[in-house]
Design a protein around this motif. Structure first.
Motif, PDB file in Angstrom:
ATOM      1  N   SER A 268     -28.986  -7.314 -73.541  1.00 14.95           N
ATOM      2  CA  SER A 268     -28.961  -8.616 -72.880  1.00 14.95           C
ATOM      3  C   SER A 268     -27.563  -8.960 -72.404  1.00 14.95           C
ATOM      4  O   SER A 268     -27.395  -9.639 -71.412  1.00 14.95           O
ATOM      5  N   GLN A 269     -26.521  -8.487 -73.098  1.00 10.91           N
ATOM      6  CA  GLN A 269     -25.162  -8.784 -72.686  1.00 10.91           C
ATOM      7  C   GLN A 269     -24.749  -7.940 -71.495  1.00 10.91           C
ATOM      8  O   GLN A 269     -24.049  -8.397 -70.612  1.00 10.91           O
ATOM      9  N   VAL A 270     -25.209  -6.690 -71.439  1.00 11.89           N
ATOM     10  CA  VAL A 270     -24.787  -5.807 -70.363  1.00 11.89           C
ATOM     11  C   VAL A 270     -25.350  -6.270 -69.026  1.00 11.89           C
ATOM     12  O   VAL A 270     -24.702  -6.184 -68.000  1.00 11.89           O
ATOM     13  N   MET A 271     -26.581  -6.793 -69.056  1.00 12.51           N
ATOM     14  CA  MET A 271     -27.241  -7.118 -67.807  1.00 12.51           C
ATOM     15  C   MET A 271     -26.688  -8.375 -67.136  1.00 12.51           C
ATOM     16  O   MET A 271     -26.918  -8.588 -65.969  1.00 12.51           O
ATOM     17  N   ILE A 272     -25.994  -9.238 -67.864  1.00 13.10           N
ATOM     18  CA  ILE A 272     -25.428 -10.441 -67.262  1.00 13.10           C
ATOM     19  C   ILE A 272     -24.199 -10.065 -66.447  1.00 13.10           C
ATOM     20  O   ILE A 272     -23.344  -9.297 -66.890  1.00 13.10           O
ATOM     21  N   ASN A 273     -24.096 -10.637 -65.260  1.00  8.81           N
ATOM     22  CA  ASN A 273     -22.992 -10.329 -64.373  1.00  8.81           C
ATOM     23  C   ASN A 273     -21.685 -10.897 -64.928  1.00  8.81           C
ATOM     24  O   ASN A 273     -21.623 -12.051 -65.362  1.00  8.81           O
ATOM     25  N   ARG A 274     -20.640 -10.103 -64.917  1.00 10.64           N
ATOM     26  CA  ARG A 274     -19.344 -10.551 -65.439  1.00 10.64           C
ATOM     27  C   ARG A 274     -18.748 -11.664 -64.584  1.00 10.64           C
ATOM     28  O   ARG A 274     -18.095 -12.569 -65.103  1.00 10.64           O
ATOM     29  N   ASP A 275     -18.957 -11.572 -63.285  1.00  4.11           N
ATOM     30  CA  ASP A 275     -18.418 -12.612 -62.403  1.00  4.11           C
ATOM     31  C   ASP A 275     -19.035 -13.976 -62.713  1.00  4.11           C
ATOM     32  O   ASP A 275     -18.348 -15.002 -62.714  1.00  4.11           O
ATOM     33  N   ALA A 276     -20.347 -13.963 -63.008  1.00  6.86           N
ATOM     34  CA  ALA A 276     -21.005 -15.232 -63.328  1.00  6.86           C
ATOM     35  C   ALA A 276     -20.478 -15.813 -64.631  1.00  6.86           C
ATOM     36  O   ALA A 276     -20.263 -17.025 -64.755  1.00  6.86           O
ATOM     37  N   VAL A 277     -20.221 -14.949 -65.608  1.00  5.93           N
ATOM     38  CA  VAL A 277     -19.663 -15.416 -66.884  1.00  5.93           C
ATOM     39  C   VAL A 277     -18.251 -15.959 -66.685  1.00  5.93           C
ATOM     40  O   VAL A 277     -17.870 -16.995 -67.244  1.00  5.93           O
ATOM     41  N   TYR A 278     -17.459 -15.266 -65.880  1.00  7.98           N
ATOM     42  CA  TYR A 278     -16.089 -15.717 -65.631  1.00  7.98           C
ATOM     43  C   TYR A 278     -16.087 -17.051 -64.883  1.00  7.98           C
ATOM     44  O   TYR A 278     -15.306 -17.957 -65.215  1.00  7.98           O
ATOM     45  N   MET A 279     -16.955 -17.176 -63.886  1.00  6.62           N
ATOM     46  CA  MET A 279     -17.011 -18.425 -63.133  1.00  6.62           C
ATOM     47  C   MET A 279     -17.467 -19.582 -64.012  1.00  6.62           C
ATOM     48  O   MET A 279     -17.013 -20.717 -63.861  1.00  6.62           O
ATOM     49  N   ALA A 280     -18.365 -19.291 -64.954  1.00 10.01           N
ATOM     50  CA  ALA A 280     -18.884 -20.360 -65.811  1.00 10.01           C
ATOM     51  C   ALA A 280     -17.854 -20.839 -66.816  1.00 10.01           C
ATOM     52  O   ALA A 280     -17.932 -21.979 -67.292  1.00 10.01           O
ATOM     53  N   ASN A 281     -16.887 -20.011 -67.153  1.00 11.31           N
ATOM     54  CA  ASN A 281     -15.912 -20.367 -68.186  1.00 11.31           C
ATOM     55  C   ASN A 281     -14.542 -20.739 -67.640  1.00 11.31           C
ATOM     56  O   ASN A 281     -13.772 -21.413 -68.339  1.00 11.31           O
ATOM     57  N   ASN A 282     -14.222 -20.325 -66.426  1.00  6.53           N
ATOM     58  CA  ASN A 282     -12.844 -20.495 -65.945  1.00  6.53           C
ATOM     59  C   ASN A 282     -12.720 -21.193 -64.594  1.00  6.53           C
ATOM     60  O   ASN A 282     -11.605 -21.574 -64.231  1.00  6.53           O
ATOM     61  N   LYS A 283     -13.776 -21.362 -63.859  1.00  6.20           N
ATOM     62  CA  LYS A 283     -13.693 -21.922 -62.519  1.00  6.20           C
ATOM     63  C   LYS A 283     -14.427 -23.254 -62.457  1.00  6.20           C
ATOM     64  O   LYS A 283     -15.514 -23.409 -63.017  1.00  6.20           O
ATOM     65  N   GLY A 284     -13.823 -24.207 -61.750  1.00  5.46           N
ATOM     66  CA  GLY A 284     -14.475 -25.485 -61.521  1.00  5.46           C
ATOM     67  C   GLY A 284     -14.075 -26.537 -62.539  1.00  5.46           C
ATOM     68  O   GLY A 284     -13.247 -26.326 -63.432  1.00  5.46           O
ATOM     69  N   THR A 285     -14.660 -27.693 -62.372  1.00 11.40           N
ATOM     70  CA  THR A 285     -14.396 -28.803 -63.283  1.00 11.40           C
ATOM     71  C   THR A 285     -15.185 -28.616 -64.583  1.00 11.40           C
ATOM     72  O   THR A 285     -15.993 -27.696 -64.724  1.00 11.40           O
ATOM     73  N   SER A 286     -14.944 -29.525 -65.515  1.00 12.67           N
ATOM     74  CA  SER A 286     -15.623 -29.420 -66.801  1.00 12.67           C
ATOM     75  C   SER A 286     -17.128 -29.618 -66.657  1.00 12.67           C
ATOM     76  O   SER A 286     -17.929 -28.935 -67.311  1.00 12.67           O
TER      77      SER A 286
END
Length: 750
Positions: A268-286
């Protein structure tokens, strides 16, 4: 026999050992060390055992109370039986008849025995079977019978021995068939007590996945057929097992290895896109991060749910009803028994029993997609708002709907549910349940809904906006028809346009797979790899390699002509070091280049002739300019020719590699694993991009159980002021006394 006993006693006294002073545990330990030296003692004890059996049977023939009061006879008989069971493997010839004799004793005199003696004899038989002196076929029927005596300890001993012994047997052991035949024949008897113990044994072994699967389908069929037993207790037990099978906590599943859990987590961890995880944790407002993280969590949950549902023998997809050979006949018989109210003895089925029968019939219809049209008419008598178990009846109605049943058979029941629950006089909870039931029924049979009814139900979203349960149910109904048939909705409820308009399937329309499911993903991945691996030579590279040899200046050409002799000598010297295959290719290329040069020379001559006839040979600069233009045109023609040859070679190399369509079509385990990974990646992308209701296919709906609790409304109501104060006080329990910031800073400084 008395004379032989006297001789043995005299021989024991002559040897210095007295029969009165023999201790059975001590003698048992000595026999294990030296079996040959104690044959006389074993024969003596065996004959004493026979005498005790005769005495016990004589006393049992008189009165049972005398046997119970005479504890010494029963105690000696039990001790000698246990002793002989321990030493039987050491004396197979002398004690050959002892196992059969002990079995007959328990079978014939079990009712006359005290509880302690029965337990001793049963344990002795178990010990003999563990020592290979008896087989399970000889004891199975006997142990099923003694469980009905009312002795709790004896029932526990016999039942655990049966289950553990059969569980230790290998899967391919041929004795399984004979043992199943014994238990099933006991279940078919009219004796309620024996049939109940046989049913409990079958259910326990099926629940532990011992008699489980296609190889032991006769066990599942026997459990299902127990629904038609003459005893109401047997029928209720069978119905309850079929309904509660999904809620059974299996021990084998609870003891699952941690390796499987780690593998599922990794997948389940491998199939999630890394870019989506990075965007969810580091990009944008709270706030945007929270939305992205929630979206990722929803995608993870949906993927894990699919993986659990795709496994073969999970409780959510398996049921003993899957093994029915004639599911239509089973459902019809059970429905006829339900409709006629067949009397069992002098009493009819209770309301709870009828409800269980309705649930079993609905699950059988849904799993096997049966046509039992009279069942929907029968449910109309129970689909009322004032009944106690209305949600269970409605869940059974939803479970019995599938895409193969005609909509005209279900339409009267559907209209009754709408008229009974969805009107202004109904309670808010009833309206919410009715909307959820309508949604689930339309999810399985799309033709039930009409345009007028759907638009009327869609207005509940605004008319009952103050009630979250009703508005949420109405929104879910609108979201469903946005996916299956948006033309029935009003334009404002259809959502954003852009995608293809969904077309509802007609009755009987089925999607038939002509190939392996999701094999196109493997083909697309292979094509992408081929496109990445094959790189064609560019036109600039070709010009750099070929054009300078022909388009150079006149001085360079003269220098090249002067050096032709040296080059020929060098090539002759190096010809021995060149690979013959490479040299052949080079010769072909040189021939092509020479042919191109000759063509260009002929074209140059023709061009010069035409120029001399039209303009004359007076102006040399114009002739040189034209010559250069012609040379550039010839170079472009040569580059195009070489590029075509390069493309032809790439096409030939590609054709030499067999594609999936041209191969034999046999996939390896690696290919199936890759298809599974690609499917998981595709599901992740869909889950992250989807903003609506996902419609499952008919097979998933038939295997999925409808939970009556989920049809009810579970909306969190607004808390009162007292409840909020209690929550606030509960959160302040572990908190220290309030201090100002300046006091805290001063304390830190000090």
């Amino acid at each position: 026999m008395a004379g032989s006993l006297g001789l043995m006693t005299e021989s024991l006294k002559a040897s210095g050992r007295s029969s009165e002073n023999l201790s059975l545990p001590i003698l048992q330990g000595q026999i294990k060390r030296d079996p040959e030296g104690y044959g006389t003692e074993v024969q003596l004890i065996y004959k004493q055992f026979n005498a005790s059996v005769d005495l016990f049977q004589q006393q049992a023939a008189l009165t049972f109370s005398s046997v119970g009061s005479e504890t010494s006879v029963a105690k000696k008989l039990g001790d000698r039986a246990m002793f002989l069971a321990h030493v039987t493997p050491f004396y197979p010839k002398h004690l050959a008849a002892f196992p059969a004799q002990l079995t007959d004793l328990l079978r014939t005199s079990c009712l006359a025995m005290p509880s302690g003696l029965r337990n001793h004899v049963a344990q002795a038989l178990i010990l003999l079977m563990n020592r290979k002196s008896l087989v399970m076929e000889d004891l199975l029927a006997l142990f099923l019978d003694i469980q009905t005596l009312g002795d709790k300890n004896l029932r526990k001993i016999a039942f655990s021995h049966i289950v553990q012994t059969i569980r230790k047997m290998s899967i391919t052991d041929p004795r399984h068939n004979s043992l199943q035949k014994i238990v099933i024949s006991t279940l078919e008897q009219e004796d309620e007590a024996k049939a109940k113990r046989a049913l409990v044994t079958l259910c326990e072994l099926h629940k532990r996945k011992v008699w489980f699967g296609d190889k032991h389908d006769r066990v599942a069929i026997a459990i299902c057929e127990a629904c038609f037993h003459t005893s109401p207790r047997i029928m209720i037990s069978s119905l309850r097992f079929l309904l509660d099978y999904d809620n059974i906590d299996d021990e084998d599943d609870s003891d699952a290895s941690s390796g499987d859990e780690e593998e599922s987590k990794q997948s389940s961890q491998v199939m999630i896109n890394r870019d989506a995880v990075y965007m969810a944790n580091n990009k944008g407002t709270s706030s945007s991060k929270k939305k992205k993280q929630a979206k990722l969590q929803r995608a993870m949950r949906s993927i894990k749910k699919k993986q659990r549902a795709s496994s073969e023998n999970t409780p959510s997809t398996y049921s003993p009803l899957n093994h029915l050979n004639d599911a239509q006949n089973f459902a019809e018989r059970l429905l006829s028994r339900l409709q006629t109210g067949k009397n069992i003895g002098k009493t009819s089925e209770r309301v709870e029993t009828r409800l269980m029968m309705i649930k079993v019939i609905a699950r059988t219809i849904g799993r096997h997609k049966l046509h039992l049209l009279s069942f929907y008419t029968y449910l109309q008598n129970y689909a009322k708002q004032d009944r106690k178990d209305t949600t269970h009846i409605l869940a059974a109605a939803v479970q019995a709907c599938h895409d193969v049943v005609p909509s005209g058979a279900v339409e009267p029941l559907f209209k009754q549910i709408v008229n009974e629950f969805l009107h202004n006089g109904s309670l808010p909870e009833a309206i919410a349940v009715g909307l959820n039931v309508v949604r689930e029924m339309c999810l399985r049979i799309h033709e039930l809904m009409t345009e007028e009814l759907l638009q009327d139900l869609a207005r509940y979203k605004k008319d009952h906006a103050h009630n979250k349960a009703i508005s949420a149910a109405s929104r879910s109904l609108i979201a469903l028809f946005r996916e299956i048939n948006p033309s029935l909705l009003v334009k404002k409820d259809r959502g954003r346009p852009g995608g293809p308009i969904a077309r509802p399937k007609q009755y009987g329309e089925v999607t038939v797979f002509s190939d392996i499911p999701n094999v196109e993903l493997l083909q697309e991945s292979d094509n992408d790899q081929d496109d990445d691996d094959v790189s064609l030579p560019s036109s600039d590279d070709m010009e750099q390699e070929l054009i300078p040899d022909e388009c150079g200046t006149e001085d360079e050409a003269e220098e090249e002509d002067s050096n032709d002799g040296d080059d020929m000598n060098n090539t002759e010297d190096d010809s021995s070091d060149v690979d013959p295959l490479v040299s052949c290719d080079e010769e072909e290329e040189e021939n092509d280049i020479d042919a191109a040069e000759t063509d260009s020379e002929s074209e140059e001559d023709e061009g010069e002739a035409s120029d001399s006839s039209v303009e004359g040979s007076g102006n040399k600069e114009k002739a040189k300019g034209k010559k250069r233009k012609i040379e550039d045109f010839d170079a472009s023609l040569l580059a195009a020719d070489t590029s075509l040859r390069a493309l032809k070679r790439c096409a030939e190399a590609k054709s030499e590699q067999p594609s999936f369509g041209e191969s034999d079509g046999i996939l390896s385990n690696e290919d199936f694993r890759k298809i599974k990974e690609l499917k998981a990646k595709k599901d992740v992308k869909i889950a992250l991009a989807r903003k609506g209701f996902k419609v499952p296919d008919s097979d998933q709906l038939s295997k999925k159980l409808v939970d009556p609790v989920k049809l009810e409304a579970h909306i969190r109501h607004k808390l009162t002021k007292e409840e909020r104060l209690e929550l606030v006080k509960a959160g302040r329990e572990d908190r220290g006394k309030y201090k100002s910031k300046t006091a805290i800073k001063q304390k830190k400084v000090c």
